[in-house]
Design an enzyme around this catalytic site. Sequence first.
Site: not given
Length: 411
Positions: A361-363
Amino acid sequence: MTVMRPKHAPMTQFPVQNNCLHVGGISLVRLTQRVGKTPFYAYDRQLITERVHLLRHCLPEEIHLHYAMKANPMPAVVQHLAGLVDGMDVASVGEMKVALDTGIPPDRISFAGPGKNEHELACAIAAGIVISMESERELERITTLAEQMGICPTVAVRVNPDFELKSSGMKMGGEAKQFGIDVERVPAMLTRISKLGLDLEGLHIFCGSQNLKAGAIQDAHDKTLQLGLQLVQVSPIPIRTLNMGGGFGVPYFPGEKPLDLVAVGKNLQRLFSEIKPDLPGIRFVIELGRYIVAEAGIYVCRVLDKKLSKGRVFLVTDGGLHHHLAASGNFGQVIRKNYPVIVGNKVESSETEVASVVGPLCTPLDLLADQMELSKADIGDLIVVFQSGAYGLTASPTAFLSHPEPLEVLV
Ligand SMILES: *Cc1c(COP(=O)(O)O)cnc(C)c1O
């Protein structure tokens, strides 16, 4: 002076052969092939059975053991447990359906939770399960619906006690709360139930979750039974069941030790010998979710990439917080700590390295292990997160970033 870094409690529930973790008698590599894709959750049915047997062995025989389904509502797990426990606690109509499908008698199913809507209440009344009422309004709503349906509902009163379960991971009573009815209003509620002629099952006192301190649980049991006794004495109608809650915890983080279940059981034995003459014929219930299933489950994901950034190793996997929010540290934790994590197909490697396990995930929140010492892993290796049998998949935001849902297997 050397400073000892706290360690995770040893995870010995799954055997290791040829350096590979085994689940339900199958090597993790073979199981992964059988499942067909990563990531997935695997639950070991034998470990669940053994845990129920341990509880039966340590707790007094008077205790009726209920399974709180929200910890792990996978239908196969619930079906397996239906043959082992004495009842189920459900928190929605969805859970109620799974519980009823197992064939467990409806009068052994209880339905707790604030904010039950009319549809849920009507289904529960028709099913004949015990509705644990969380407010006076809920009582009136149930009465109106039951009249319309021509069915006498079975109810319990959830009490918000004026004590708490100390050192709990999550407090659910003892202060201003959305759960239950404040203890001082319970006698009036019991009188109202009596006037309305509803079928009263009993009282429900649940004050906390994820507790590892036997002393705190013993203290809560003392106070719960005292309160139960007081309320039984003032109730104008008989109390058949006293649901004493649960809240037994499991060790997740470094330094945490397993709950002393023997001590909890001994204290209950002592309490029963003192108090039982005053509470004749009462069914005592302990309802547990996490303690029954958490340690029997693992989450498995695969290393897709291995990166170095400013001297730190990152294992990028196909699993992450969208499947396992709790392991990422974002399910109510104040300070992020690592769950016990290993490389499941290289359990005891002579070569280790400090690495962080992250997801796709982009976090930066998508972190399954932060700088842990792990066996040296390569692309394709299997990362295992222990203690994942409770509050795993269904407590995670699976829609976040629209990746496919992981599979679940009961082995
Ligand atoms: C969540 C819940 C449980 C289960 O708690 P665990 O900590 O998983 O054992 C039991 N009873 C009620 C009413 C609950 O809401």
